[in-house]
Design a protein around this motif. Sequence first.
Motif, PDB file in Angstrom:
ATOM      1  N   SER A  80       2.290  20.289   4.623  1.00 22.85           N
ATOM      2  CA  SER A  80       3.471  19.715   3.951  1.00 22.85           C
ATOM      3  C   SER A  80       3.210  19.367   2.493  1.00 22.85           C
ATOM      4  CB  SER A  80       3.922  18.449   4.699  1.00 22.85           C
ATOM      5  OG  SER A  80       2.901  17.466   4.670  1.00 22.85           O
ATOM      6  N   ILE A  81       1.946  19.221   2.116  1.00 27.82           N
ATOM      7  CA  ILE A  81       1.639  18.796   0.755  1.00 27.82           C
ATOM      8  C   ILE A  81       1.641  19.970  -0.232  1.00 27.82           C
ATOM      9  CG2 ILE A  81      -0.890  19.037   0.649  1.00 27.82           C
ATOM     10  CD1 ILE A  81      -0.927  16.095  -0.363  1.00 27.82           C
ATOM     11  N   LYS A  82       1.804  21.181   0.269  1.00 25.26           N
ATOM     12  CA  LYS A  82       1.868  22.347  -0.605  1.00 25.26           C
ATOM     13  C   LYS A  82       3.009  22.176  -1.614  1.00 25.26           C
ATOM     14  CE  LYS A  82       2.599  27.358  -0.639  1.00 25.26           C
ATOM     15  NZ  LYS A  82       2.835  28.579   0.193  1.00 25.26           N
ATOM     16  N   GLY A  83       2.695  22.404  -2.879  1.00 22.77           N
ATOM     17  CA  GLY A  83       3.706  22.318  -3.923  1.00 22.77           C
ATOM     18  C   GLY A  83       3.907  20.933  -4.504  1.00 22.77           C
ATOM     19  N   ALA A 137       0.848  -1.190   0.000  1.00 23.88           N
ATOM     20  CA  ALA A 137       0.000   0.000   0.000  1.00 23.88           C
ATOM     21  C   ALA A 137       0.882   1.239   0.000  1.00 23.88           C
ATOM     22  CB  ALA A 137      -0.923   0.006   1.217  1.00 23.88           C
ATOM     23  N   VAL A 138       0.653   2.111  -0.949  1.00 17.94           N
ATOM     24  CA  VAL A 138       1.507   3.282  -1.162  1.00 17.94           C
ATOM     25  C   VAL A 138       0.968   4.491  -0.404  1.00 17.94           C
ATOM     26  CG1 VAL A 138       2.359   4.889  -2.922  1.00 17.94           C
ATOM     27  CG2 VAL A 138       2.141   2.449  -3.449  1.00 17.94           C
ATOM     28  N   ASP A 139       1.859   5.279   0.163  1.00 14.06           N
ATOM     29  CA  ASP A 139       1.535   6.631   0.612  1.00 14.06           C
ATOM     30  C   ASP A 139       2.180   7.594  -0.367  1.00 14.06           C
ATOM     31  OD1 ASP A 139      -0.089   6.591   2.995  1.00 14.06           O
ATOM     32  OD2 ASP A 139       1.632   5.694   4.031  1.00 14.06           O
ATOM     33  N   LEU A 140       1.384   8.320  -1.135  1.00 15.12           N
ATOM     34  CA  LEU A 140       1.936   9.313  -2.042  1.00 15.12           C
ATOM     35  C   LEU A 140       2.537  10.457  -1.234  1.00 15.12           C
ATOM     36  CD1 LEU A 140      -0.897   9.337  -4.744  1.00 15.12           C
ATOM     37  CD2 LEU A 140       1.339   8.212  -4.868  1.00 15.12           C
ATOM     38  N   PRO A 141       3.396  11.279  -1.823  1.00 21.87           N
ATOM     39  CA  PRO A 141       4.039  12.372  -1.082  1.00 21.87           C
ATOM     40  C   PRO A 141       3.024  13.256  -0.350  1.00 21.87           C
ATOM     41  CG  PRO A 141       5.059  12.125  -3.230  1.00 21.87           C
ATOM     42  CD  PRO A 141       3.876  11.195  -3.218  1.00 21.87           C
ATOM     43  N   GLY A 142       3.318  13.539   0.912  1.00 18.95           N
ATOM     44  CA  GLY A 142       2.426  14.359   1.715  1.00 18.95           C
ATOM     45  C   GLY A 142       1.261  13.594   2.308  1.00 18.95           C
ATOM     46  N   HIS A 143       1.298  12.259   2.235  1.00 14.90           N
ATOM     47  CA  HIS A 143       0.229  11.422   2.761  1.00 14.90           C
ATOM     48  C   HIS A 143       0.767  10.486   3.835  1.00 14.90           C
ATOM     49  CE1 HIS A 143      -1.514  12.779  -1.048  1.00 14.90           C
ATOM     50  NE2 HIS A 143      -2.686  12.495  -0.537  1.00 14.90           N
ATOM     51  N   GLY A 144      -0.140   9.856   4.556  1.00 12.41           N
ATOM     52  CA  GLY A 144       0.275   8.958   5.622  1.00 12.41           C
ATOM     53  C   GLY A 144       1.017   9.708   6.706  1.00 12.41           C
ATOM     54  N   PHE A 145       2.167   9.191   7.128  1.00  9.23           N
ATOM     55  CA  PHE A 145       2.945   9.870   8.164  1.00  9.23           C
ATOM     56  C   PHE A 145       3.667  11.098   7.622  1.00  9.23           C
ATOM     57  CE2 PHE A 145       2.527   5.670  10.276  1.00  9.23           C
ATOM     58  CZ  PHE A 145       1.966   6.118  11.459  1.00  9.23           C
ATOM     59  N   LEU A 183      -3.478  28.838   0.590  1.00  4.74           N
ATOM     60  CA  LEU A 183      -2.806  27.720   1.254  1.00  4.74           C
ATOM     61  C   LEU A 183      -1.893  26.952   0.311  1.00  4.74           C
ATOM     62  CD1 LEU A 183      -5.749  26.233   3.360  1.00  4.74           C
ATOM     63  CD2 LEU A 183      -3.709  27.347   4.283  1.00  4.74           C
ATOM     64  N   GLY A 184      -2.233  26.965  -0.971  1.00  9.54           N
ATOM     65  CA  GLY A 184      -1.489  26.158  -1.936  1.00  9.54           C
ATOM     66  C   GLY A 184      -1.833  24.687  -1.851  1.00  9.54           C
ATOM     67  N   LEU A 185      -3.015  24.386  -1.345  1.00 11.58           N
ATOM     68  CA  LEU A 185      -3.481  23.009  -1.180  1.00 11.58           C
ATOM     69  C   LEU A 185      -4.979  23.034  -0.935  1.00 11.58           C
ATOM     70  CD1 LEU A 185      -3.968  22.858   2.160  1.00 11.58           C
ATOM     71  CD2 LEU A 185      -1.485  22.617   2.136  1.00 11.58           C
ATOM     72  N   LEU A 186      -5.590  21.859  -1.018  1.00 16.99           N
ATOM     73  CA  LEU A 186      -6.990  21.695  -0.644  1.00 16.99           C
ATOM     74  C   LEU A 186      -7.052  21.232   0.806  1.00 16.99           C
ATOM     75  CD1 LEU A 186      -8.276  19.751  -3.782  1.00 16.99           C
ATOM     76  CD2 LEU A 186      -8.768  22.131  -3.221  1.00 16.99           C
ATOM     77  N   GLN A 237      -6.969  12.414   5.883  1.00 17.18           N
ATOM     78  CA  GLN A 237      -6.142  13.545   6.284  1.00 17.18           C
ATOM     79  C   GLN A 237      -6.756  14.817   5.713  1.00 17.18           C
ATOM     80  OE1 GLN A 237      -2.666  11.732   4.268  1.00 17.18           O
ATOM     81  NE2 GLN A 237      -2.529  13.657   3.142  1.00 17.18           N
ATOM     82  N   PRO A 238      -6.528  15.952   6.354  1.00 17.85           N
ATOM     83  CA  PRO A 238      -7.230  17.161   5.923  1.00 17.85           C
ATOM     84  C   PRO A 238      -6.737  17.753   4.614  1.00 17.85           C
ATOM     85  CG  PRO A 238      -5.741  17.639   7.750  1.00 17.85           C
ATOM     86  CD  PRO A 238      -5.758  16.157   7.597  1.00 17.85           C
ATOM     87  N   ASP A 239      -5.503  17.483   4.221  1.00 13.77           N
ATOM     88  CA  ASP A 239      -4.906  18.174   3.080  1.00 13.77           C
ATOM     89  C   ASP A 239      -4.719  17.273   1.866  1.00 13.77           C
ATOM     90  OD1 ASP A 239      -4.756  20.272   4.840  1.00 13.77           O
ATOM     91  OD2 ASP A 239      -2.574  20.202   5.073  1.00 13.77           O
ATOM     92  N   GLU A 240      -4.904  17.868   0.680  1.00 14.93           N
ATOM     93  CA  GLU A 240      -4.639  17.202  -0.593  1.00 14.93           C
ATOM     94  C   GLU A 240      -3.980  18.206  -1.532  1.00 14.93           C
ATOM     95  OE1 GLU A 240      -3.655  14.805  -2.815  1.00 14.93           O
ATOM     96  OE2 GLU A 240      -5.125  13.703  -1.608  1.00 14.93           O
ATOM     97  N   ASN A 241      -3.131  17.708  -2.421  1.00 15.62           N
ATOM     98  CA  ASN A 241      -2.446  18.620  -3.342  1.00 15.62           C
ATOM     99  C   ASN A 241      -3.402  19.101  -4.430  1.00 15.62           C
ATOM    100  OD1 ASN A 241      -2.260  15.911  -4.521  1.00 15.62           O
ATOM    101  ND2 ASN A 241      -1.096  16.917  -6.130  1.00 15.62           N
ATOM    102  N   LEU A 242      -3.065  20.205  -5.042  1.00 15.72           N
ATOM    103  CA  LEU A 242      -3.931  20.844  -6.030  1.00 15.72           C
ATOM    104  C   LEU A 242      -3.761  20.261  -7.432  1.00 15.72           C
ATOM    105  CD1 LEU A 242      -3.518  24.596  -4.986  1.00 15.72           C
ATOM    106  CD2 LEU A 242      -5.577  23.199  -4.719  1.00 15.72           C
TER     107      LEU A 242
END
Length: 290
Positions: A65-68, A34-42, A158-161, A197-202
């Motif tokens: 942290s997922i900004k950008g 199971a993959v955690d994409l960048p800015g996901h999981g821990f 914010l640079g993120l959702l 998690q509250p954040d997702e990349n744009l």
Amino acid sequence: MQPTFVLVHGAFANSFSLAPLQAELGLLGHRSVAVDLPGHGFGATFSRAYQAPQDLDGLATAPGSIKGVTLADNAAHLIGILERAKRNGPVILVAHSRGGATATATANARPDLIDRIVYVAAWCPVALDVGDYYAEPEMAEFDAASLAMAMAGNPAELGLLRVNFRTADPGALAALKAAFLADGTDEEFLTFLSTFQPDENLDVGTSADRAQAATWGRIPKTFVRLADDASMPLAMQDRLIHEGNELTPDNPYDVRTLEGSHLKWLVDPVPAARVLGELATLTPCPGAPS
């Protein structure tokens, strides 16, 4: 050499929600990652403002942290995992929801690493960019307000959702449940919500990240339809299947259907694990007789 299932989560999700599916696959004798994409999981950001009692003003402005992070970053990360998995034999890449955009970009770049690609009500853009599909008639049943009611902060600033999945607003919770797990109990819904998690990349890519016949189109592919999905209505799933088949008529989708909502296949993973297990038998091992 048994195949390795590489599982890619959807928006606001992570590897944690895939654990029950992995357990069922393991009990059927299958190997999975199971993959955690960048800015996901821990790697995700959970600010103190998100904790109870919530500081809604702080939540609207706290950095994440997922900004950008871009779709290209996601694809590069996934390629690294696929390269390692491929050393052990065939690879079946399974993507859910927004994770399909990452899987498609990865398949465009490195089809040699994937022996079968499986979309579970997942985005595989062909004719349009992912964001543009939301304006199409097939998405008319999707209630965009289900996320908007719980949005926190300004994405442009914010640079993120950011979505406040820990909201206690009954209207927002009802809208989220209707969109994602209408066929689940309230307890199942709140449990699943706690894994988000509250954040997702744009970034969901551009026309360059749509499925490409010369690369993506070489890979055997399956689309698992979720029959009661309100987040990606069945009409849109069928459109994506049709567009993919038009792009590669000599390599059409193997189509399967599971009953249930957008998240039910993860809450009750036994039927999904059985379908994936069947696909493992269709994936040839190197050196095996054809």
